[in-house]
Write a protein that holds these residues in place. Structure first.
Motif, PDB file in Angstrom:
ATOM      1  N   MET A 198      68.508  19.762 -67.134  1.00  0.00           N
ATOM      2  CA  MET A 198      68.128  19.687 -65.743  1.00  0.00           C
ATOM      3  C   MET A 198      66.876  20.538 -65.529  1.00  0.00           C
ATOM      4  O   MET A 198      66.749  21.612 -66.095  1.00  0.00           O
ATOM      5  CB  MET A 198      69.268  20.159 -64.855  1.00  0.00           C
ATOM      6  N   ASN A 199      65.996  20.059 -64.694  1.00  0.00           N
ATOM      7  CA  ASN A 199      64.784  20.780 -64.309  1.00  0.00           C
ATOM      8  C   ASN A 199      64.871  21.148 -62.839  1.00  0.00           C
ATOM      9  O   ASN A 199      65.663  20.575 -62.090  1.00  0.00           O
ATOM     10  CB  ASN A 199      63.547  19.908 -64.510  1.00  0.00           C
ATOM     11  N   ALA A 200      64.020  22.057 -62.421  1.00  0.00           N
ATOM     12  CA  ALA A 200      63.931  22.415 -61.016  1.00  0.00           C
ATOM     13  C   ALA A 200      62.470  22.631 -60.658  1.00  0.00           C
ATOM     14  O   ALA A 200      61.721  23.251 -61.414  1.00  0.00           O
ATOM     15  CB  ALA A 200      64.737  23.666 -60.716  1.00  0.00           C
ATOM     16  N   LYS A 201      62.079  22.106 -59.508  1.00  0.00           N
ATOM     17  CA  LYS A 201      60.721  22.279 -58.995  1.00  0.00           C
ATOM     18  C   LYS A 201      60.710  23.501 -58.074  1.00  0.00           C
ATOM     19  O   LYS A 201      61.527  23.616 -57.158  1.00  0.00           O
ATOM     20  CB  LYS A 201      60.302  21.028 -58.224  1.00  0.00           C
ATOM     21  N   LEU A 202      59.788  24.410 -58.313  1.00  0.00           N
ATOM     22  CA  LEU A 202      59.689  25.661 -57.568  1.00  0.00           C
ATOM     23  C   LEU A 202      58.525  25.588 -56.588  1.00  0.00           C
ATOM     24  O   LEU A 202      57.408  25.225 -56.969  1.00  0.00           O
ATOM     25  CB  LEU A 202      59.477  26.820 -58.549  1.00  0.00           C
ATOM     26  N   THR A 203      58.783  25.912 -55.331  1.00  0.00           N
ATOM     27  CA  THR A 203      57.731  25.935 -54.315  1.00  0.00           C
ATOM     28  C   THR A 203      57.851  27.181 -53.450  1.00  0.00           C
ATOM     29  O   THR A 203      58.919  27.776 -53.336  1.00  0.00           O
ATOM     30  CB  THR A 203      57.787  24.695 -53.399  1.00  0.00           C
ATOM     31  N   VAL A 204      56.724  27.555 -52.848  1.00  0.00           N
ATOM     32  CA  VAL A 204      56.695  28.636 -51.866  1.00  0.00           C
ATOM     33  C   VAL A 204      56.027  28.082 -50.617  1.00  0.00           C
ATOM     34  O   VAL A 204      54.916  27.552 -50.676  1.00  0.00           O
ATOM     35  CB  VAL A 204      55.925  29.872 -52.370  1.00  0.00           C
ATOM     36  N   ASP A 205      56.691  28.198 -49.484  1.00  0.00           N
ATOM     37  CA  ASP A 205      56.135  27.756 -48.205  1.00  0.00           C
ATOM     38  C   ASP A 205      55.243  28.867 -47.663  1.00  0.00           C
ATOM     39  O   ASP A 205      55.723  29.899 -47.211  1.00  0.00           O
ATOM     40  CB  ASP A 205      57.272  27.450 -47.232  1.00  0.00           C
ATOM     41  N   GLY A 206      53.939  28.648 -47.738  1.00  0.00           N
ATOM     42  CA  GLY A 206      52.971  29.652 -47.300  1.00  0.00           C
ATOM     43  C   GLY A 206      53.088  30.017 -45.836  1.00  0.00           C
ATOM     44  O   GLY A 206      52.732  31.130 -45.437  1.00  0.00           O
ATOM     45  N   SER A 207      53.603  29.107 -45.011  1.00  0.00           N
ATOM     46  CA  SER A 207      53.754  29.410 -43.587  1.00  0.00           C
ATOM     47  C   SER A 207      54.907  30.377 -43.326  1.00  0.00           C
ATOM     48  O   SER A 207      54.956  31.020 -42.271  1.00  0.00           O
ATOM     49  CB  SER A 207      53.951  28.127 -42.778  1.00  0.00           C
ATOM     50  N   LEU A 208      55.842  30.488 -44.277  1.00  0.00           N
ATOM     51  CA  LEU A 208      56.965  31.416 -44.139  1.00  0.00           C
ATOM     52  C   LEU A 208      56.748  32.729 -44.893  1.00  0.00           C
ATOM     53  O   LEU A 208      57.326  33.755 -44.540  1.00  0.00           O
ATOM     54  CB  LEU A 208      58.253  30.766 -44.652  1.00  0.00           C
ATOM     55  N   CYS A 209      55.913  32.702 -45.930  1.00  0.00           N
ATOM     56  CA  CYS A 209      55.697  33.890 -46.761  1.00  0.00           C
ATOM     57  C   CYS A 209      54.964  34.962 -45.968  1.00  0.00           C
ATOM     58  O   CYS A 209      53.955  34.694 -45.317  1.00  0.00           O
ATOM     59  CB  CYS A 209      54.889  33.507 -48.009  1.00  0.00           C
ATOM     60  N   ARG A 210      55.471  36.188 -46.054  1.00  0.00           N
ATOM     61  CA  ARG A 210      54.848  37.327 -45.374  1.00  0.00           C
ATOM     62  C   ARG A 210      54.264  38.333 -46.356  1.00  0.00           C
ATOM     63  O   ARG A 210      53.878  39.430 -45.976  1.00  0.00           O
ATOM     64  CB  ARG A 210      55.850  38.017 -44.443  1.00  0.00           C
ATOM     65  N   GLY A 211      54.210  37.965 -47.623  1.00  0.00           N
ATOM     66  CA  GLY A 211      53.550  38.811 -48.613  1.00  0.00           C
ATOM     67  C   GLY A 211      54.275  40.087 -48.976  1.00  0.00           C
ATOM     68  O   GLY A 211      53.638  41.076 -49.327  1.00  0.00           O
ATOM     69  N   THR A 212      55.597  40.071 -48.945  1.00  0.00           N
ATOM     70  CA  THR A 212      56.346  41.266 -49.330  1.00  0.00           C
ATOM     71  C   THR A 212      56.223  41.549 -50.823  1.00  0.00           C
ATOM     72  O   THR A 212      56.471  42.661 -51.254  1.00  0.00           O
ATOM     73  CB  THR A 212      57.840  41.144 -48.979  1.00  0.00           C
ATOM     74  N   ALA A 213      55.879  40.521 -51.596  1.00  0.00           N
ATOM     75  CA  ALA A 213      55.687  40.598 -53.053  1.00  0.00           C
ATOM     76  C   ALA A 213      56.976  40.902 -53.811  1.00  0.00           C
ATOM     77  O   ALA A 213      56.925  41.282 -54.978  1.00  0.00           O
ATOM     78  CB  ALA A 213      54.597  41.590 -53.422  1.00  0.00           C
ATOM     79  N   LEU A 214      58.107  40.719 -53.181  1.00  0.00           N
ATOM     80  CA  LEU A 214      59.376  40.917 -53.877  1.00  0.00           C
ATOM     81  C   LEU A 214      59.502  39.938 -55.040  1.00  0.00           C
ATOM     82  O   LEU A 214      59.934  40.308 -56.129  1.00  0.00           O
ATOM     83  CB  LEU A 214      60.542  40.747 -52.903  1.00  0.00           C
ATOM     84  N   CYS A 215      59.077  38.701 -54.828  1.00  0.00           N
ATOM     85  CA  CYS A 215      59.145  37.703 -55.896  1.00  0.00           C
ATOM     86  C   CYS A 215      58.276  38.102 -57.086  1.00  0.00           C
ATOM     87  O   CYS A 215      58.681  37.953 -58.240  1.00  0.00           O
ATOM     88  CB  CYS A 215      58.732  36.326 -55.377  1.00  0.00           C
ATOM     89  N   VAL A 216      57.102  38.637 -56.803  1.00  0.00           N
ATOM     90  CA  VAL A 216      56.191  39.072 -57.868  1.00  0.00           C
ATOM     91  C   VAL A 216      56.792  40.251 -58.621  1.00  0.00           C
ATOM     92  O   VAL A 216      56.728  40.314 -59.854  1.00  0.00           O
ATOM     93  CB  VAL A 216      54.807  39.441 -57.292  1.00  0.00           C
ATOM     94  N   ALA A 217      57.408  41.173 -57.902  1.00  0.00           N
ATOM     95  CA  ALA A 217      58.022  42.334 -58.536  1.00  0.00           C
ATOM     96  C   ALA A 217      59.192  41.936 -59.432  1.00  0.00           C
ATOM     97  O   ALA A 217      59.379  42.498 -60.507  1.00  0.00           O
ATOM     98  CB  ALA A 217      58.492  43.323 -57.470  1.00  0.00           C
ATOM     99  N   LEU A 218      59.968  40.941 -58.991  1.00  0.00           N
ATOM    100  CA  LEU A 218      61.148  40.522 -59.754  1.00  0.00           C
ATOM    101  C   LEU A 218      60.836  39.549 -60.880  1.00  0.00           C
ATOM    102  O   LEU A 218      61.559  39.505 -61.874  1.00  0.00           O
ATOM    103  CB  LEU A 218      62.179  39.901 -58.804  1.00  0.00           C
TER     104      LEU A 218
END
Length: 68
Positions: A1-21
């Motif tokens: 199984m595959n999964a497509k990953l997206t980030v909704d720029g209109s919701l992102c507030r730049g906390t960078a938690l995803c980048v840190a993790l």
């Protein structure tokens, strides 16, 4: 199984938690919004990114499962 990953720029507030993790999967653009550098995931990467999706404080990250 595959999964497509997206980030909704209109919701992102730049906390960078995803980048840190998951710095190999996410980066910040010039506007400070997160974006995926890897857009198509396979197991076991899906499981680790699912936890990050749940941690996003603004719900900006989405995983869409795809059948092979």
């Amino acid at each position: 199984m595959n999964a497509k990953l997206t980030v909704d720029g209109s919701l992102c507030r730049g906390t960078a938690l995803c980048v840190a993790l998951a710095p190999k999967v996410f980066r910040l653009n010039a506007s400070g919004e997160g974006f995926p550098v890897v857009r198509l995931l396979r197991q076991p990467d899906i499981a680790s990114v699912e936890a990050i999706v749940d941690c996003c404080p603004n719900g900006a990250i989405a995983l869409e499962m795809e059948n092979e």
